[in-house]
Design an enzyme around this catalytic site. Structure first.
Site, PDB file in Angstrom:
ATOM      1  N   HIS A 166       0.841  -1.199   0.000  1.00 18.55           N
ATOM      2  CA  HIS A 166       0.000   0.000   0.000  1.00 18.55           C
ATOM      3  C   HIS A 166       0.875   1.247   0.000  1.00 18.55           C
ATOM      4  O   HIS A 166       2.014   1.212   0.477  1.00 18.55           O
ATOM      5  CB  HIS A 166      -0.881   0.040   1.256  1.00 18.55           C
ATOM      6  N   CYS A 253      -3.327   1.501   9.554  1.00 16.35           N
ATOM      7  CA  CYS A 253      -4.309   0.509   9.111  1.00 16.35           C
ATOM      8  C   CYS A 253      -5.412   0.270  10.125  1.00 16.35           C
ATOM      9  O   CYS A 253      -6.529  -0.128   9.782  1.00 16.35           O
ATOM     10  CB  CYS A 253      -3.628  -0.831   8.843  1.00 16.35           C
TER      11      CYS A 253
END
Length: 258
Positions: A166, A253
Site C-alpha cells: 500500500h 491501518c
C-alpha cells in the site's frame, strides 16, 4: 491544520491468525497479545484528544481490524471503498453502518466494480489525496475516487507503486509539511515539495506512523524513527504493533481518523 475529533477502530477477531500476509516467516499473530496491543492503541488515541468508536470483532473477516481499507473519510464526506482482496471485500458492508451516523446520504459515496480501492493506498495532505496504484487499487477505482473528490471540491493525484503493498506502507504525512519516506518513496518526484524525513531500510516498517492532533504515534522498537520524529518537533507516543506487522498491518491501518 487538520484536527481530528473522531476515530473508528474494530476489535481484532480470533480469526486474525488466518489473515493475509506477505511475511509468513514472522509467524502467526498471537491473538491475546494482539488484543493487548489494540488496547494500548486505543489508549494512545484517546490521549490525543479524540472520541474512539470501538466496533465489535468480525470473525468472518480475519483482517477486519484494519478498518482503514474499507473506507476513506474526508472532511467533506466518506467514501466506502471496494477492497481489492476477495477475502476482504465484504468488509465494506460492515464498515458503512459505523460511518453513516457522521454524514448525510449525499456525503457517503461508493467505489463500485470493476473499480477497486483500498484505503491504505490513500494519503490525505490537506484537501489533496495521493492514491497509490497497487495490486489492490486499480485505475478505475482511482478514477471513481477522484470524481467523488472533485464533486466535494477536493482533489487527488495518482502515485504508481513498484514494490510496496500500500502507499502508506512507505510514506506518511505528519502535517506541517513533514513526511516520513522509505524505500521507493525517497526519490519519488511526487513528494519533492515536502520536508522528507528519510527512514533507514532496517526500520522501514516504522515509516507507518500516524499524526493525531499534534502528537505522532510511532511503532515501538524503532529508535531511529522515534528520534527523527521527536527532532522534527513532535510529541510522541509509542505503541507495540508487532502482532499486526505479521499481517502487513501498521498503525494507520488500524483506524479511521476524521
Amino acid at each position: 491544520m487538520t484536527k481530528f475529533s473522531h476515530v473508528i477502530v474494530r476489535r481484532p477477531a480470533r480469526s486474525l491468525v488466518e489473515g493475509i500476509t506477505s511475511a509468513p516467516e514472522l509467524g502467526q499473530p498471537n491473538y491475546e497479545k494482539a488484543l493487548k496491543q489494540h488496547d494500548s492503541y486505543i489508549a494512545a488515541l484517546k490521549e490525543c484528544g479524540v472520541d474512539v468508536t470501538v466496533l465489535p470483532a468480525l470473525e468472518q473477516f480475519p483482517d477486519s481490524c484494519f478498518v482503514e481499507d474499507p473506507a476513506v473519510i474526508t472532511r467533506k464526506g466518506a467514501i466506502i471503498t471496494n477492497p481489492g482482496a476477495d477475502s476482504r471485500n465484504g468488509e465494506k458492508d460492515e464498515i458503512e453502518p459505523a460511518v453513516r451516523p457522521f454524514f448525510d446520504d449525499e456525503h457517503v459515496a461508493h467505489i463500485v466494480s470493476p473499480g477497486t480501492l483500498d484505503g491504505g493506498d490513500v494519503m490525505m495532505v490537506g484537501d489533496h489525496f495521493y492514491v497509490g496504484r497497487s495490486a489492490r487499487t486499480n485505475a478505475e477505482g482511482i478514477r471513481q475516487f477522484f470524481s467523488i473528490l472533485e464533486g466535494w471540491g477536493l482533489e487527488g493525484s495518482e502515485v504508481p507503486l513498484e514494490y510496496v503493498l500500500h502507499l502508506k506502507t512507505g510514506v506518511n504525512y505528519l502535517e506541517d509539511g513533514n513526511m516520513l519516506v522509505s524505500g521507493e518513496f525517497v526519490t519519488k518526484p511526487d513528494f519533492e515539495q515536502y520536508h522528507r524525513i528519510e527512514i533507514p531500510e532496517n526500520e522501514a516498517y516504522a515509516a507507518n506512523c500516524i499524526w493525531v492532533n499534534g502528537t505522532v504515534i510511532v511503532p515501538e522498537g524503532y529508535p531511529t524513527v522515534l528520534a527523527a520524529v521527536q527532532d522534527a518537533g513532535y510529541k510522541t507516543i509509542t505503541v507495540d504493533t508487532s502482532e499486526y506487522r505479521k499481517l502487513d498491518g501498521g498503525l494507520s491501518c488500524l483506524s479511521l481518523r476524521f
